[in-house]
Design a protein around this motif. Structure first.
Motif, PDB file in Angstrom:
ATOM      1  N   ARG A 344       0.841  -1.201   0.000  1.00  0.00           N
ATOM      2  CA  ARG A 344       0.000   0.000   0.000  1.00  0.00           C
ATOM      3  C   ARG A 344       0.876   1.251   0.000  1.00  0.00           C
ATOM      4  O   ARG A 344       2.074   1.188   0.245  1.00  0.00           O
ATOM      5  CB  ARG A 344      -0.934  -0.029   1.206  1.00  0.00           C
ATOM      6  CG  ARG A 344      -1.937  -1.186   1.160  1.00  0.00           C
ATOM      7  CD  ARG A 344      -2.884  -1.182   2.352  1.00  0.00           C
ATOM      8  NE  ARG A 344      -3.914  -2.215   2.191  1.00  0.00           N
ATOM      9  CZ  ARG A 344      -3.794  -3.483   2.557  1.00  0.00           C
ATOM     10  NH1 ARG A 344      -2.661  -3.889   3.140  1.00  0.00           N
ATOM     11  NH2 ARG A 344      -4.777  -4.339   2.362  1.00  0.00           N
ATOM     12  N   TYR A 393      -6.793   8.359 -12.910  1.00  0.00           N
ATOM     13  CA  TYR A 393      -6.715   7.164 -12.067  1.00  0.00           C
ATOM     14  C   TYR A 393      -7.952   6.284 -12.204  1.00  0.00           C
ATOM     15  O   TYR A 393      -8.329   5.585 -11.277  1.00  0.00           O
ATOM     16  CB  TYR A 393      -6.504   7.578 -10.615  1.00  0.00           C
ATOM     17  CG  TYR A 393      -5.125   8.141 -10.377  1.00  0.00           C
ATOM     18  CD1 TYR A 393      -4.069   7.320 -10.010  1.00  0.00           C
ATOM     19  CD2 TYR A 393      -4.864   9.494 -10.568  1.00  0.00           C
ATOM     20  CE1 TYR A 393      -2.799   7.827  -9.820  1.00  0.00           C
ATOM     21  CE2 TYR A 393      -3.588  10.010 -10.378  1.00  0.00           C
ATOM     22  CZ  TYR A 393      -2.565   9.169 -10.011  1.00  0.00           C
ATOM     23  OH  TYR A 393      -1.298   9.684  -9.831  1.00  0.00           O
ATOM     24  N   SER A 427      -4.745  -4.668  -7.559  1.00  0.00           N
ATOM     25  CA  SER A 427      -5.812  -4.962  -8.521  1.00  0.00           C
ATOM     26  C   SER A 427      -5.577  -6.301  -9.194  1.00  0.00           C
ATOM     27  O   SER A 427      -4.444  -6.768  -9.318  1.00  0.00           O
ATOM     28  CB  SER A 427      -5.870  -3.862  -9.588  1.00  0.00           C
ATOM     29  OG  SER A 427      -4.747  -3.947 -10.451  1.00  0.00           O
ATOM     30  N   ARG A 458      -0.313   5.931   7.410  1.00  0.00           N
ATOM     31  CA  ARG A 458      -1.043   7.206   7.335  1.00  0.00           C
ATOM     32  C   ARG A 458      -0.094   8.382   7.573  1.00  0.00           C
ATOM     33  O   ARG A 458      -0.139   9.393   6.867  1.00  0.00           O
ATOM     34  CB  ARG A 458      -2.178   7.233   8.349  1.00  0.00           C
ATOM     35  CG  ARG A 458      -3.314   6.265   8.045  1.00  0.00           C
ATOM     36  CD  ARG A 458      -4.468   6.453   9.027  1.00  0.00           C
ATOM     37  NE  ARG A 458      -5.549   5.506   8.765  1.00  0.00           N
ATOM     38  CZ  ARG A 458      -5.772   4.388   9.464  1.00  0.00           C
ATOM     39  NH1 ARG A 458      -4.986   4.098  10.519  1.00  0.00           N
ATOM     40  NH2 ARG A 458      -6.778   3.599   9.159  1.00  0.00           N
ATOM     41  N   GLU A 474      -6.649   9.725   1.862  1.00  0.00           N
ATOM     42  CA  GLU A 474      -7.960   9.244   1.405  1.00  0.00           C
ATOM     43  C   GLU A 474      -7.810   8.015   0.504  1.00  0.00           C
ATOM     44  O   GLU A 474      -8.564   7.045   0.625  1.00  0.00           O
ATOM     45  CB  GLU A 474      -8.685  10.368   0.669  1.00  0.00           C
ATOM     46  CG  GLU A 474     -10.084   9.996   0.217  1.00  0.00           C
ATOM     47  CD  GLU A 474     -10.787  11.157  -0.467  1.00  0.00           C
ATOM     48  OE1 GLU A 474     -11.788  10.902  -1.153  1.00  0.00           O
ATOM     49  OE2 GLU A 474     -10.321  12.314  -0.324  1.00  0.00           O
ATOM     50  N   VAL A 475      -6.813   8.071  -0.398  1.00  0.00           N
ATOM     51  CA  VAL A 475      -6.563   6.925  -1.266  1.00  0.00           C
ATOM     52  C   VAL A 475      -6.093   5.732  -0.443  1.00  0.00           C
ATOM     53  O   VAL A 475      -6.497   4.587  -0.688  1.00  0.00           O
ATOM     54  CB  VAL A 475      -5.519   7.292  -2.345  1.00  0.00           C
ATOM     55  CG1 VAL A 475      -5.072   6.054  -3.122  1.00  0.00           C
ATOM     56  CG2 VAL A 475      -6.074   8.342  -3.292  1.00  0.00           C
ATOM     57  N   GLU A 477      -6.870   4.980   2.595  1.00  0.00           N
ATOM     58  CA  GLU A 477      -7.997   4.376   3.297  1.00  0.00           C
ATOM     59  C   GLU A 477      -8.758   3.421   2.386  1.00  0.00           C
ATOM     60  O   GLU A 477      -9.213   2.353   2.817  1.00  0.00           O
ATOM     61  CB  GLU A 477      -8.938   5.465   3.831  1.00  0.00           C
ATOM     62  CG  GLU A 477      -8.321   6.384   4.882  1.00  0.00           C
ATOM     63  CD  GLU A 477      -7.863   5.645   6.132  1.00  0.00           C
ATOM     64  OE1 GLU A 477      -8.386   4.534   6.402  1.00  0.00           O
ATOM     65  OE2 GLU A 477      -6.976   6.160   6.840  1.00  0.00           O
ATOM     66  N   LYS A 478      -8.874   3.769   1.112  1.00  0.00           N
ATOM     67  CA  LYS A 478      -9.539   2.873   0.162  1.00  0.00           C
ATOM     68  C   LYS A 478      -8.702   1.609  -0.055  1.00  0.00           C
ATOM     69  O   LYS A 478      -9.251   0.519  -0.225  1.00  0.00           O
ATOM     70  CB  LYS A 478      -9.757   3.591  -1.164  1.00  0.00           C
ATOM     71  CG  LYS A 478     -10.753   4.739  -1.083  1.00  0.00           C
ATOM     72  CD  LYS A 478     -10.895   5.435  -2.434  1.00  0.00           C
ATOM     73  CE  LYS A 478     -11.876   6.600  -2.342  1.00  0.00           C
ATOM     74  NZ  LYS A 478     -11.990   7.326  -3.632  1.00  0.00           N
ATOM     75  N   GLN A 479      -7.367   1.779  -0.046  1.00  0.00           N
ATOM     76  CA  GLN A 479      -6.494   0.623  -0.252  1.00  0.00           C
ATOM     77  C   GLN A 479      -6.623  -0.388   0.880  1.00  0.00           C
ATOM     78  O   GLN A 479      -6.471  -1.602   0.667  1.00  0.00           O
ATOM     79  CB  GLN A 479      -5.033   1.079  -0.380  1.00  0.00           C
ATOM     80  CG  GLN A 479      -4.727   1.862  -1.644  1.00  0.00           C
ATOM     81  CD  GLN A 479      -3.292   2.394  -1.666  1.00  0.00           C
ATOM     82  OE1 GLN A 479      -2.534   2.194  -0.713  1.00  0.00           O
ATOM     83  NE2 GLN A 479      -2.924   3.068  -2.754  1.00  0.00           N
ATOM     84  N   LYS A 481      -9.174  -1.419   2.178  1.00  0.00           N
ATOM     85  CA  LYS A 481     -10.355  -2.254   1.941  1.00  0.00           C
ATOM     86  C   LYS A 481     -10.150  -3.242   0.796  1.00  0.00           C
ATOM     87  O   LYS A 481     -11.017  -4.078   0.541  1.00  0.00           O
ATOM     88  CB  LYS A 481     -11.560  -1.362   1.644  1.00  0.00           C
ATOM     89  CG  LYS A 481     -11.901  -0.400   2.774  1.00  0.00           C
ATOM     90  CD  LYS A 481     -13.019   0.544   2.371  1.00  0.00           C
ATOM     91  CE  LYS A 481     -13.295   1.576   3.484  1.00  0.00           C
ATOM     92  NZ  LYS A 481     -14.344   2.540   3.069  1.00  0.00           N
ATOM     93  N   GLU A 482      -8.998  -3.116   0.084  1.00  0.00           N
ATOM     94  CA  GLU A 482      -8.752  -3.990  -1.055  1.00  0.00           C
ATOM     95  C   GLU A 482      -7.977  -5.231  -0.625  1.00  0.00           C
ATOM     96  O   GLU A 482      -7.216  -5.217   0.348  1.00  0.00           O
ATOM     97  CB  GLU A 482      -7.976  -3.234  -2.133  1.00  0.00           C
ATOM     98  CG  GLU A 482      -8.758  -2.060  -2.714  1.00  0.00           C
ATOM     99  CD  GLU A 482      -8.010  -1.381  -3.854  1.00  0.00           C
ATOM    100  OE1 GLU A 482      -7.843  -2.021  -4.912  1.00  0.00           O
ATOM    101  OE2 GLU A 482      -7.582  -0.223  -3.678  1.00  0.00           O
TER     102      GLU A 482
END
Length: 509
Positions: A344, A393, A427, A458, A474-475, A477-479, A481-482
């Motif tokens: 990440r 992106y 991905s 962070r 912000e990006v 935080e999305k990572q 969840k992946e």
């Protein structure tokens, strides 16, 4: 200003002028340092450097008359305009008057007796080989130099000449012959002959690529003499000066051959980090990975050129070191290694990749780094550090980035170079492209997943400035969840850079 003095007789018609230029009268009251090179007399004053071309004729250059010297002075000024425009001042006429010599000005009823190239003086300690030895060179300076090199190559005039491989073959023969002339014993002559045979063999293998690159516009008129002693820090950036101006044939070369000179010279001066950083940044900006099969030969040729120059000047220890490097560049290489560094944002992938690349198993100058963030920027014509909007992106854009990374990786590995892939690998498309690369690759593959506590990531991302990555908190935080890729070796990169680097090296070992 130049690397050494040489002994060559002064032309009688220039003796009086040289005597004048050696006095304080010609240099604001301060006696200059005079340096005699094979082709010029250089006078280093307190603020300005005056360069007088020798009145001579050689096989490759004719400076025999003032008018011819004027033309070559103007060619030198033009050849250095892109690289060192602010360092060079002008071409100045010299008149002989009843009161003595006059430099510059206007005397329409008299023909100048000679011509000078005028330059600003830079501190001799700012010459790149000396800056490097003193530890006064930074990664950012090397990368900016690579950016300028790529930009100058993009602007350089293309050549319509054919027979690129024949030109390189003739160069090998010329260098090989001069190397043998410079050697003082039979062992040295045997080594020079071995280099010549190896170079011809390498060229024979890649002659078709050499011709293809010429047809593709990759042969252009460039600086052509970018060893470290022809690069200096001027106004806080590295610039090349003293470009090769006296022979268009010698200065019209493959762009990668021009780039190979400083890469090779960093290798000679034991600065693997700089040679690796320069090559990686240059390739990232130019995307010229398909030319890499020729790069070993180009590195070797550049080392042989320096061996020849030092040998002919009587510096035999340095000549031997350069010849060793020339032979090493043509030696068989180990199987390349493919390393995928995933993780990440904030895990330090790029920092760690740059640290291990010069020492990764594989041939010098080390591993080629393919960073998804940089590929994304360069694909849309931006510099690596330029921020991009969110529209860059999209999943479709990211798929193109990973496909481009896969293509570049295949080119690097096919040329025998170790390769480091620097991306999140979060991905499915990125993992699919990695699988596509490894299916066609019979070398060793290491997949390493870098991780650290969320709060530490962070903090790192929030503190990042001037980086190729646009990912903010912000990006990140999305990572979180992946899904992470499965089956990769996990590496704890929390804590200091040194601790993380030790952990990564342990995983690679």
């Amino acid at each position: 200003m130049t690397e050494s003095a040489v002994s060559r007789p002064i032309a009688p018609e220039q003796a009086e002028l040289i005597a004048y230029l050696s006095t304080s009268e010609a240099h604001d009251g301060e006696t200059p340092q005079r340096i005699d090179t094979h082709l010029s007399h250089v006078f280093v004053g307190p603020q300005t450097v005056l360069k007088l071309k020798r009145a001579l004729t050689l096989d490759f250059v004719d400076y025999s008359t003032p008018e011819k010297r004027r033309r070559y002075c103007e060619r030198e000024l033009a050849a250095n305009t892109d690289w060192a425009q602010s360092l060079y001042l002008d071409v100045a006429p010299v008149w002989k008057t009843p009161a003595g010599f006059q430099i510059g000005g206007d005397r329409p009823r008299a023909a100048p007796v000679d011509w000078l190239v005028r330059m600003h003086r830079f501190d001799d300690e700012d010459r790149l080989d000396k800056r490097l030895k003193a530890g006064r060179l930074t990664m950012s300076q090397v990368e900016r130099f690579a950016d300028n090199l790529a930009a100058n190559h993009e602007r350089a005039p293309q050549s319509a000449q054919s027979g690129a491989s024949e030109t390189v073959s003739g160069l090998i023969d010329q260098i090989g012959g001069d190397l043998q002339m410079a050697e003082t014993d039979q062992e040295g002559r045997d080594r020079s002959a071995r280099w010549r045979a190896l170079a011809h063999s390498a060229l024979k293998t890649h002659a078709g690529l050499c011709e293809d690159r010429a047809r593709q516009g990759k042969v252009r008129q460039v600086h052509a003499d970018l060893h470290l002693k022809n690069i200096c820090v001027w106004r806080d950036q590295l610039i090349g000066y003293d470009a090769l101006e006296f022979d268009d044939t010698l200065s019209t070369i493959d762009l990668l051959y021009d780039a190979a000179f400083p890469v090779m010279d960093f290798m000679h001066f034991k600065a693997g980090w700089a040679s690796n950083a320069l090559l990686n940044r240059y390739l990232a900006r130019t995307r010229d990975y398909d030319g890499l099969p020729l790069f070993d030969l180009y590195l070797s040729l550049r080392a042989a050129v320096r061996a020849m120059a030092n040998g002919l000047a009587g510096r035999h220890v340095e000549a031997e070191a350069y010849l060793d490097l020339a032979l090493e560049c043509l030696a068989p290489s180990p199987k390349p290694l493919l390393i995928a560094l995933g993780g990440r944002s904030g895990t330090g992938k790029s920092t760690l990749a740059s640290a291990i690349a010069p020492t990764t198993l594989g041939k010098r100058p080390g591993a080629i780094i393919l960073r998804s963030d940089v590929i994304r920027k360069v694909m849309v014509g931006q510099s690596p550090e330029a921020p991009l909007p969110p529209s860059a992106y999209t999943p479709e854009a990211s798929a193109r980035v990973y496909a481009d990374m896969a293509q570049q990786a295949r080119a690097c590995l096919g040329a025998g170079y170790a390769c480091i892939l620097d991306a999140t690998f979060l991905s499915e498309k990125s993992e699919a492209n990695l699988a596509d690369i490894t299916r066609e690759f019979d070398g060793e593959v290491k997949t390493l997943w870098l991780e650290a506590p969320a709060e530490e990531l962070r903090a790192r991302v929030a503190a990042r400035r001037g980086d190729a990555s646009d990912a903010g908190v912000e990006v990140l935080e999305k990572q979180f969840k992946e899904s992470e890729p499965q089956g990769w070796t996990r590496v704890d990169v929390s804590g200091s850079r040194e601790k993380a680097l030790t952990a990564l090296r342990r995983a690679l070992a």
